[in-house]
Design a protein around this motif. Structure first.
Motif, mmCIF file in Angstrom:
data_model
loop_
_atom_site.group_PDB
_atom_site.id
_atom_site.type_symbol
_atom_site.label_atom_id
_atom_site.label_comp_id
_atom_site.label_asym_id
_atom_site.label_seq_id
_atom_site.Cartn_x
_atom_site.Cartn_y
_atom_site.Cartn_z
ATOM 1 N N GLU A 188 -4.548 4.605 -32.001
ATOM 2 C CA GLU A 188 -3.586 5.668 -32.813
ATOM 3 C C GLU A 188 -2.127 5.525 -32.239
ATOM 4 O O GLU A 188 -1.927 4.914 -31.414
ATOM 5 C CB GLU A 188 -4.174 6.953 -32.654
ATOM 6 N N ASN A 193 -2.071 9.605 -36.300
ATOM 7 C CA ASN A 193 -3.502 8.797 -36.575
ATOM 8 C C ASN A 193 -3.035 7.764 -37.642
ATOM 9 O O ASN A 193 -2.034 7.984 -38.676
ATOM 10 C CB ASN A 193 -4.259 9.671 -37.398
ATOM 11 N N THR A 207 -13.293 8.026 -34.198
ATOM 12 C CA THR A 207 -13.224 8.687 -32.942
ATOM 13 C C THR A 207 -14.175 8.423 -31.890
ATOM 14 O O THR A 207 -14.381 9.081 -31.148
ATOM 15 C CB THR A 207 -13.194 10.408 -33.739
ATOM 16 N N VAL A 211 -9.481 8.484 -29.715
ATOM 17 C CA VAL A 211 -8.677 8.830 -31.118
ATOM 18 C C VAL A 211 -8.842 10.276 -31.138
ATOM 19 O O VAL A 211 -9.907 11.108 -31.232
ATOM 20 C CB VAL A 211 -9.188 8.045 -32.304
ATOM 21 N N ARG A 217 -5.654 13.914 -40.505
ATOM 22 C CA ARG A 217 -6.555 12.866 -40.738
ATOM 23 C C ARG A 217 -7.791 13.151 -41.263
ATOM 24 O O ARG A 217 -8.258 12.756 -42.152
ATOM 25 C CB ARG A 217 -7.074 12.250 -39.408
ATOM 26 N N ASN A 251 0.270 12.825 -39.635
ATOM 27 C CA ASN A 251 0.022 13.904 -38.579
ATOM 28 C C ASN A 251 0.653 15.197 -39.213
ATOM 29 O O ASN A 251 1.007 15.155 -40.433
ATOM 30 C CB ASN A 251 1.019 13.778 -37.126
#
Length: 290
Positions: A188, A193, A207, A211, A217, A251
């Protein structure tokens, strides 16, 4: 009313110049604190429930039993926005473990420090304009993302040293640092992200790696699936991003920001990025301005 912003500190609204916490506060000493970055659109805190749930998960990972209800925290945010006559704003909510004896080991009894910081941000939604000046210039950096086994990637804490070191690696006028995990796979950005598009499919680093499960996201993934866009979450080598047709960062502040170049290689936005950006604007409009 004075032009000076007012912040919410431990239940009181105070001028920004008087908004202070103790030097003995564990948030200052150790980064022993949780936070959320939020946006208010039209006076409404967007995706509040998602932020409140992630904040609580972070506090649970820190064993920080702060005793504040989500309803109370939200009311403090609303009060801070009203005190500053702000409808469209950046909001940061922080909860620290407060002042405790000068030992690293946290004590079970917590008198938390709760701070709400706000500043103006332009309107979002269908009538909004991006807060960024243009597409992002991004560089992959040598600093690696801290593994989940060391510090939980899902915990949004005050300890941002990893991101600071990554941003310190940047050269020239780059906007964002892109970090890999210890295996060399893309994780990331320092505060964002990553998404990229190939052959109409939206890809996102999983993830399963280190992350942060960003709120924006998650909304983008949900919107893409609802729109019938193919989505894949995997662990990717950096070359996969360089071969992308489109790429963008997310973000809470940037929303969706196209990547103009990665390591000097032109990528840019495109039809999928544009469509998802439009869907995001519609989500904000529906949630906050109607």
């Amino acid at each position: 009313m004075s032009d000076e912003l007012r912040y919410h500190v431990d239940g009181d609204l105070v001028p920004a110049s008087d908004a202070t916490v103790s030097v003995d506060d564990r948030g200052f000493r150790y980064g022993d604190a949780a936070f959320e970055t939020l946006r208010a659109y039209g006076g409404t805190v967007f995706a509040w429930d998602d932020h409140a749930e992630r904040l609580e998960r972070t506090c649970e990972s820190l064993s920080l039993e702060h005793g504040q209800s989500a309803a109370d925290l939200r009311s403090r945010i609303v009060e801070t926005l009203a005190a500053n006559d702000l409808a469209d704003a950046y909001v940061r909510l922080s909860i620290t473990r407060g002042v405790q004896p000068g030992k690293l080991t946290p004590q079970p009894d917590v008198d938390p420090t709760v701070v709400i910081y706000v500043k103006p941000l332009p309107r979002g939604g269908l009538e909004g304009e991006p807060v960024w000046d243009g597409p992002a210039t991004v560089q992959t950096v040598e600093t690696r993302r801290v593994p989940d086994e060391a510090i939980p990637a899902a915990a949004k804490t005050h300890n941002y040293l990893n991101g600071i070191l990554a941003r310190g690696d940047l050269e020239g006028d780059a906007d964002e640092a892109l970090m890999c995990d210890l295996d060399g796979r893309i994780a990331e950005g320092a505060t964002s992200n990553l998404f990229f598009v190939r052959n109409g499919t939206v890809h996102a680093p999983s993830t399963d790696g280190p992350v942060l499960p960003g709120i924006t996201r998650g909304i983008v993934l949900e919107m893409a699936r609802d729109a019938g866009i193919s989505v894949r979450e995997r662990r990717y080598e950096p070359a996969a991003v360089l071969e992308a047709d489109e790429a963008f960062l997310t973000n809470r502040t940037w929303e969706l920001r196209p990547i103009e170049t990665l390591d000097g290689h032109a990528i840019g936005g495109g039809p999928v990025t544009d469509r998802l950006s439009r869907l995001y604007d519609e989500r904000v409009e529906e949630s906050c301005y109607r």
